[in-house]
Scaffold this motif. Sequence first.
Motif, mmCIF file in Angstrom:
data_model
loop_
_atom_site.group_PDB
_atom_site.id
_atom_site.type_symbol
_atom_site.label_atom_id
_atom_site.label_comp_id
_atom_site.label_asym_id
_atom_site.label_seq_id
_atom_site.Cartn_x
_atom_site.Cartn_y
_atom_site.Cartn_z
ATOM 1 N N GLU A 195 0.791 -1.239 0.000
ATOM 2 C CA GLU A 195 0.000 0.000 0.000
ATOM 3 C C GLU A 195 0.820 1.285 0.000
ATOM 4 N N LYS A 196 2.147 1.174 0.014
ATOM 5 C CA LYS A 196 2.955 2.344 0.387
ATOM 6 C C LYS A 196 3.114 3.434 -0.665
ATOM 7 N N ILE A 256 -0.144 9.421 1.844
ATOM 8 C CA ILE A 256 0.935 9.370 2.834
ATOM 9 C C ILE A 256 1.808 10.613 2.620
ATOM 10 N N ASP A 301 -4.908 2.251 -8.414
ATOM 11 C CA ASP A 301 -5.843 2.719 -7.393
ATOM 12 C C ASP A 301 -6.286 4.147 -7.687
ATOM 13 N N ASN A 348 -8.142 -1.191 -8.931
ATOM 14 C CA ASN A 348 -8.682 -0.797 -7.626
ATOM 15 C C ASN A 348 -9.385 0.536 -7.787
ATOM 16 N N ASP A 401 -14.328 -6.207 -1.807
ATOM 17 C CA ASP A 401 -13.876 -5.444 -0.634
ATOM 18 C C ASP A 401 -15.117 -4.967 0.112
ATOM 19 N N SER A 407 -6.405 -1.014 7.934
ATOM 20 C CA SER A 407 -6.327 0.080 8.910
ATOM 21 C C SER A 407 -7.658 0.759 9.234
ATOM 22 N N LYS A 460 -2.199 -0.117 15.559
ATOM 23 C CA LYS A 460 -1.463 -1.182 14.861
ATOM 24 C C LYS A 460 -1.756 -2.558 15.452
ATOM 25 N N ILE A 477 -4.644 -5.323 1.638
ATOM 26 C CA ILE A 477 -3.945 -4.113 1.234
ATOM 27 C C ILE A 477 -3.199 -3.647 2.474
ATOM 28 N N ASP A 496 1.017 -2.848 4.504
ATOM 29 C CA ASP A 496 2.426 -2.476 4.400
ATOM 30 C C ASP A 496 3.274 -3.715 4.683
ATOM 31 N N ASN A 542 6.211 -3.393 7.163
ATOM 32 C CA ASN A 542 5.980 -3.258 8.602
ATOM 33 C C ASN A 542 6.240 -4.622 9.250
HETATM 34 N N1 THG Z 1 -9.668 -0.694 0.028
HETATM 35 C C1 THG Z 1 -9.243 -0.558 -1.249
HETATM 36 N N2 THG Z 1 -8.285 0.314 -1.605
HETATM 37 C C2 THG Z 1 -7.722 1.114 -0.660
HETATM 38 C C3 THG Z 1 -8.122 1.017 0.684
HETATM 39 C C4 THG Z 1 -9.123 0.074 1.025
HETATM 40 N N3 THG Z 1 -6.759 2.004 -1.034
HETATM 41 C C5 THG Z 1 -6.281 2.998 -0.100
HETATM 42 C C6 THG Z 1 -6.294 2.470 1.324
HETATM 43 N N4 THG Z 1 -7.535 1.820 1.631
HETATM 44 C C7 THG Z 1 -5.161 1.487 1.523
HETATM 45 N N5 THG Z 1 -3.918 2.160 1.482
HETATM 46 C C8 THG Z 1 -3.279 2.701 2.617
HETATM 47 C C9 THG Z 1 -2.069 3.336 2.427
HETATM 48 C C10 THG Z 1 -1.364 3.818 3.528
HETATM 49 C C11 THG Z 1 -1.868 3.659 4.809
HETATM 50 C C12 THG Z 1 -3.090 3.036 4.989
HETATM 51 C C13 THG Z 1 -3.802 2.546 3.886
HETATM 52 C C14 THG Z 1 -1.093 4.109 5.988
HETATM 53 N N6 THG Z 1 0.251 3.947 5.952
HETATM 54 C C15 THG Z 1 1.119 4.367 7.039
HETATM 55 C C16 THG Z 1 2.417 4.848 6.419
HETATM 56 O O1 THG Z 1 2.856 4.281 5.436
HETATM 57 O O2 THG Z 1 2.988 5.784 6.979
HETATM 58 C C17 THG Z 1 1.416 3.284 8.058
HETATM 59 C C18 THG Z 1 1.508 1.878 7.571
HETATM 60 C C19 THG Z 1 1.932 0.846 8.608
HETATM 61 O O3 THG Z 1 3.036 0.992 9.175
HETATM 62 O O4 THG Z 1 1.202 -0.160 8.831
HETATM 63 O O5 THG Z 1 -1.625 4.541 6.982
HETATM 64 O O6 THG Z 1 -9.531 -0.079 2.196
HETATM 65 N N7 THG Z 1 -9.807 -1.354 -2.184
#
Ligand code: THG
Length: 269
Positions: A6-7, A12, A75, A96, A160, A197, A207, A226, A228, A231
């Motif tokens: 997801e990064k 972010i 996405d 996505n 989803d 999250s 977390k 989806i 990290d 982590n």
């Molecule tokens: N469903 C679908 N797509 C999505 C989401 C979903 N796309 C966007 C989102 N939700 C998922 N993507 C993120 C990207 C970053 C974070 C959370 C969701 C985030 N990242 C922190 C960071 O990188 O600093 C911490 C990450 C960690 O350490 O765990 O918060 O629901 N289909």
Amino acid sequence: MIIIGEKINGTIPSVKKAIEDKDEHFIRELAVKQADAGAHYLDVCASTAPEIEVATLIWLMDIVQDAVDTPLCIDSPNARTIEKVFKYARRPGLINSVSEEGDKCEVIYPMIQGTEWHVIALTCDSRGIPSDVQTRVDITKIMVEKAEKYDITPDRIHIDPLVMALSADNNSLLNFVETLQTVKSLYPTIKVTSGLSNISFGMPLRKIVNQHFLTIAAYAGMDSAIMDPCNRDMYTTLITTEALLGRDKFCRKFSNAYRKNHIGPVKPA
Ligand code: THG
């Protein structure tokens, strides 16, 4: 578990800055790190102003594809943006997303007809995000039936269910699990996905809550997440859960991860 890294997401702050600064190196590192950590797809989300979203996504996609072979997860909340950037993908990946909002399915489904692309389908429509199981299942049925018209089989669809914040809806996880089970009983080969999250929104120890959500969702049969993959705690949760569920032959993956000191031994902070 299929891991969607997801990064590379403009929501972010550090990524937003890299996009503004045109910092290719920063994006490339995120791609390489997530691929090395075992991501099966790399989510790319620009999250910029609409006028520059297409150009930004193409820029992100090129950097990621020059760096790694991992398929993309494109996405965008805008199906027409996805349509415009689609041809810049060098191999089949994941869209996505679609939902029953507007004409998203009608834009995306013909585009991936006859390809190996998979698609994430959100269980929401123009009325918004339902919190009950039945509406989610009803929306799933509509999206799967539409997909069939374009020869898109359920195994290419990741549903989803858009998990709610537990602090707002006490039954959030239980409803997620019930949606997953009902959808899978209707379509045994369909996939179910989730971000990790949303569940902990508004709670302390987010977390920790997210990790336990992953464990329970994996046990319930969630197919992709989806998340990290870099982590360490989250990745440990994932491979421990998969070993416990008998999905890691001879616990080989688990043991290798530690022996190679890939994530290191779990020690109290
Ligand atoms: N469903 C679908 N797509 C999505 C989401 C979903 N796309 C966007 C989102 N939700 C998922 N993507 C993120 C990207 C970053 C974070 C959370 C969701 C985030 N990242 C922190 C960071 O990188 O600093 C911490 C990450 C960690 O350490 O765990 O918060 O629901 N289909």
